[in-house]
Each structure stands twice: as structure tokens, then as C-alpha cells.
Design a protein around this motif. Structure first.
Motif, PDB file in Angstrom:
ATOM      1  N   TYR A 154      52.925  15.674  73.810  1.00  0.00           N
ATOM      2  CA  TYR A 154      52.686  15.689  72.366  1.00  0.00           C
ATOM      3  C   TYR A 154      54.009  15.869  71.616  1.00  0.00           C
ATOM      4  O   TYR A 154      54.287  15.134  70.656  1.00  0.00           O
ATOM      5  CB  TYR A 154      51.719  16.801  71.988  1.00  0.00           C
ATOM      6  CG  TYR A 154      51.475  16.859  70.495  1.00  0.00           C
ATOM      7  CD1 TYR A 154      50.690  15.909  69.866  1.00  0.00           C
ATOM      8  CD2 TYR A 154      52.089  17.840  69.712  1.00  0.00           C
ATOM      9  CE1 TYR A 154      50.495  15.929  68.492  1.00  0.00           C
ATOM     10  CE2 TYR A 154      51.890  17.868  68.337  1.00  0.00           C
ATOM     11  CZ  TYR A 154      51.096  16.913  67.737  1.00  0.00           C
ATOM     12  OH  TYR A 154      50.915  16.929  66.377  1.00  0.00           O
TER      13      TYR A 154
ATOM     14  N   TRP B   5      48.584  20.153  69.305  1.00  0.00           N
ATOM     15  CA  TRP B   5      48.379  19.483  68.013  1.00  0.00           C
ATOM     16  C   TRP B   5      48.029  20.494  66.928  1.00  0.00           C
ATOM     17  O   TRP B   5      48.546  20.418  65.806  1.00  0.00           O
ATOM     18  CB  TRP B   5      47.265  18.449  68.148  1.00  0.00           C
ATOM     19  CG  TRP B   5      46.869  17.857  66.828  1.00  0.00           C
ATOM     20  CD1 TRP B   5      47.480  16.832  66.165  1.00  0.00           C
ATOM     21  CD2 TRP B   5      45.785  18.296  65.992  1.00  0.00           C
ATOM     22  NE1 TRP B   5      46.844  16.593  64.971  1.00  0.00           N
ATOM     23  CE2 TRP B   5      45.799  17.475  64.835  1.00  0.00           C
ATOM     24  CE3 TRP B   5      44.813  19.281  66.106  1.00  0.00           C
ATOM     25  CZ2 TRP B   5      44.874  17.622  63.807  1.00  0.00           C
ATOM     26  CZ3 TRP B   5      43.881  19.427  65.087  1.00  0.00           C
ATOM     27  CH2 TRP B   5      43.916  18.606  63.959  1.00  0.00           C
TER      28      TRP B   5
ATOM     29  N   VAL C 130      46.170  12.266  66.636  1.00  0.00           N
ATOM     30  CA  VAL C 130      45.858  12.009  68.040  1.00  0.00           C
ATOM     31  C   VAL C 130      44.458  11.402  68.075  1.00  0.00           C
ATOM     32  O   VAL C 130      43.481  12.048  67.679  1.00  0.00           O
ATOM     33  CB  VAL C 130      45.913  13.297  68.886  1.00  0.00           C
ATOM     34  CG1 VAL C 130      45.548  12.993  70.343  1.00  0.00           C
ATOM     35  CG2 VAL C 130      47.308  13.918  68.809  1.00  0.00           C
TER      36      VAL C 130
END
Length: 376
Positions: free
Chosen positions: A186, A229, A237
Motif C-alpha cells: 500500500y 489504508w 483501494v
């Protein structure tokens, strides 16, 4: 329970006569300059380009349909079509683009992107998606025909996009190595500068020889991805957006059993005009039982007429049978809508089946991982 059974019955019947599409996948060429280990395209080492005549037939069909359509240029590598021929194809649709009847999107491996391609993307307002699996050590399945890694070329293409201030999304195919490093991935994509990222699990499809595998580790991957996230929600995402939306709807409705959105047919038109539906991965597949999934050819019959015939097509009716089974038995049905047709076929050889490895990995474990993180 009687109300639920009636809802399920009417939804399955509805799919036989009522479906939708707002995007069409177009294959401008069979060629790909890469030979990724998990690629499902059997003819990526051949060179066949979509003709202007076929593009004209597609454009005429869209004009007759008369609703906004997103054109997704995808598979093999669209940029391998060549700049001038690709421009010629785009110009066929220019009248429709200026009327805002169509929009363009392209999915590319980025290795061929240069300044001229960027100017083309900007002129035709093409939304750009990049296929890359992360840092070099995670990107080893993406190789050229000499079996050499191409991360540096992908990065060069992405740098051109940044230089021209062109937004781009990313699709990342996961491997076992990825599953232990959700936060690292990420953070990498945040630093890369993409606007969104989607994660695909390895799938048994088309000509690849992958074995459909269960990855129990994915539940923890999705959990850690959500945490990364949630700590720094600067890019979208894809999977988390879908999961959180479904969880929110379930809470508001007080049930996980509700009707999903209308089935999206995702018509796919190959370089020679053949039309398949339900999964782009069906294009070019040898499947005599299903007449190779071909519904018709755009050069001979309009897309609106081809789609109207769908309720009578054997493989569509069989797929709806499988959806009916999912509706009756799976608590996640309203999230996945009955599963991907391509996964069912390539894993089981049939379409009227239920659960697949893809379903467990990318649907059930996704929801379970996110819920687990939310509970903590």
C-alpha cells in the motif's frame, strides 16, 4: 422466509430477460510485448490488429444503442497496436466522443509509454490504467519474451505520465510473497502516485497453467491492507471500496441478503469482431461445448441484436443457473452477485456451479478480513 424465496426466484428470472452494460472491452491487437507468467491470452505472440472496418461496425452499433458507453482498450498490449493505427481506430469514435456518448479507457503494461503516447492520451481524454505488481522484487512475473524483468521500463512509462500530469490507476496481481506485505505494498502504491489500486489474486484462466489455489493468508492480507489504508487513506483501494460499501448497506438494511445491482454483461469485442459476454477472458477461448463463447460477429450483426439473443444462449442460461444456486445458499451473494463466469468455467469446466477459489480468496476472505479489522 417466503418473501426471501420470492425475491430470489424473481431475481433469477429477471436475469434471463433483463441485464445491462455500460462498458465494452475492445481488443485492438493480439500482440503483447511481454510474456507474463500468469497471462491467460494464448495468442499474445501473434500480430493481428483490429481493422478500421470492424471499428466502424462497433461505432455504428454504439450509436444505435444510444446510451453512454465506456470503451476499455485491453489485451494484448494496446500500445503494441502502433501509434498511427491506434489513432486511426480512435478517430472512428471521435464523433461519439465529442458528443460524450463514449469515453476511452486503456489498460497497459506501461513499457511503451513515451511523450507521444502521453500527448495522445491527453488529446483523446483517455483514462489510463497500469498493470504492475509492485517493487522490483514483487514484479518478477512480469517479464518480456527474453524472460527479462521489465520494472525499469514500467517505471519509465509511469514517469512520462507524471511528467504530463496524467492520472493513472493500477492493477496488481498478487503472489504468495505479496500476502505477507500488505502495508509495504500500500505504501509503495501511495508513493508511486496512482489514483487507485486494485488487487487481483492469481487465477486459473485461458491459456495459463495456474492451479486455482486457496490462500487462507489472504484474510490477514485484506485485514492489514485495510489498516494501512485506514491509517493513510490517500488513494482508493478497489476491493476496500466494494467491501465497505457492502458492509455499510448491510448495516443499514439489517441483513446481508439483498438484491445486488443488475448483472453487467461486459461485452468484449475481439480484434476480428467476435463478441463474447460475461468475462473478457472468454475471448479467444477454445470451448466447443459453448461454441467458444462467441455470440456473434459485429461485422455481420449489430451489438444490440447480438445482446438481445443472450437469453437463448446456452452458456448464459447455464451461468444464471449457477447464480440461482448462489442466491439460495451463500450469505455473501449480495456482495459478489453470483461470482465470475470465467472463474467458474476455468476452475470447474462449467458455469452452473457455485463457489470458486477466486470467490473464497477475493470475496469471502476480503469481507472477513475487513470485518475483523473493524471489530478490533
Amino acid at each position: 422466509m417466503p418473501e426471501l424465496k420470492e425475491t430470489i426466484r424473481s431475481y433469477s428470472e429477471k436475469l434471463l430477460n433483463d441485464f445491462s452494460f455500460n462498458k465494452i472491452v475492445l481488443q485492438p491487437t493480439t500482440t503483447c510485448n511481454l510474456n507474463c507468467t500468469y497471462c491467460y491470452l494464448a495468442d499474445r505472440d501473434t500480430h493481428h490488429n483490429m481493422s478500421i472496418e470492424t471499428a466502424n461496425a462497433i461505432s455504428e452499433s454504439i450509436e444505435k444503442i444510444g446510451k453512454p458507453i465506456l470503451l476499455i482498450w485491453h489485451g494484448g498490449e494496446p500500445l503494441a497496436t502502433g501509434k498511427q493505427h491506434f489513432i486511426n481506430l480512435l478517430n472512428v469514435f471521435e464523433k461519439l466522443r465529442l458528443k460524450k456518448i463514449i469515453r476511452h479507457c486503456i489498460q497497459t503494461n506501461a513499457t511503451l509509454i513515451d511523450a507521444e503516447w502521453c500527448e495522445l492520451f491527453k488529446y483523446y481524454e483517455i483514462k489510463v490504467g497500469i498493470s504492475t505488481d509492485g517493487p522490483d522484487e514483487y514484479n518478477q512475473n512480469r517479464v518480456n519474451w527474453a524472460n527479462k524483468q521489465v520494472t525499469s521500463k514500467i517505471m519509465a512509462g509511469i514517469n512520462f505520465l507524471k511528467q504530463y500530469k496524467i492520472r493513472f490507476s493500477v492493477i496488481c496481481v498478487l503472489s504468495e510473497k505479496h500476502l505477507q506485505n500488505a502495508k509495504l505494498l500500500y505504501d509503495y502504491f501511495v508513493e508511486l502516485g496512482c489514483s487507485s489500486v486494485g488487487f487481483n489474486s492469481p487465477e486459473r484462466e485461458g491459456s495459463n497453467d495456474l492451479v486455482a489455489k486457496d490462500f487462507p493468508e489472504l484474510q490477514n492480507f485484506w485485514k492489514e491492507l485495510y489498516q494501512a489504508w485506514n491509517h493513510n487513506p490517500v488513494i482508493r483501494v478497489r476491493e476496500l471500496t466494494y467491501a465497505l460499501s457492502w458492509i455499510d448497506s448491510s448495516i443499514r438494511r439489517g441483513t446481508t441478503r439483498f438484491i445486488p445491482k443488475l448483472l453487467d454483461l461486459i461485452p468484449t469485442i475481439s480484434w476480428n469482431g467476435n463478441v463474447v459476454a460475461l468475462s473478457p477472458e472468454f475471448s479467444g477461448v477454445h470451448a466447443p461445448k459453448y461454441e467458444n463463447f462467441i455470440l456473434g460477429n459485429i461485422n455481420h450483426v449489430g451489438l444490440d441484436q447480438i445482446i438481445q439473443l443472450l437469453p437463448e444462449i446456452h452458456y448464459y442460461k447455464e451461468y444464471v443457473e449457477g447464480i440461482h444456486q448462489c442466491e439460495k445458499k451463500c450469505e455473501f451473494f449480495s456482495f459478489c452477485g453470483g461470482g465470475q463466469a470465467s472463474n467458474k468455467y476455468f476452475e470447474h469446466g462449467l458455469l452452473n456451479t457455485m463457489e470458486t477459489a477466486y470467490c473464497r480468496n477475493v470475496k469471502k476472505r476480503l469481507i472477513e478480513g475487513v470485518l475483523n479489522s473493524l471489530e478490533q
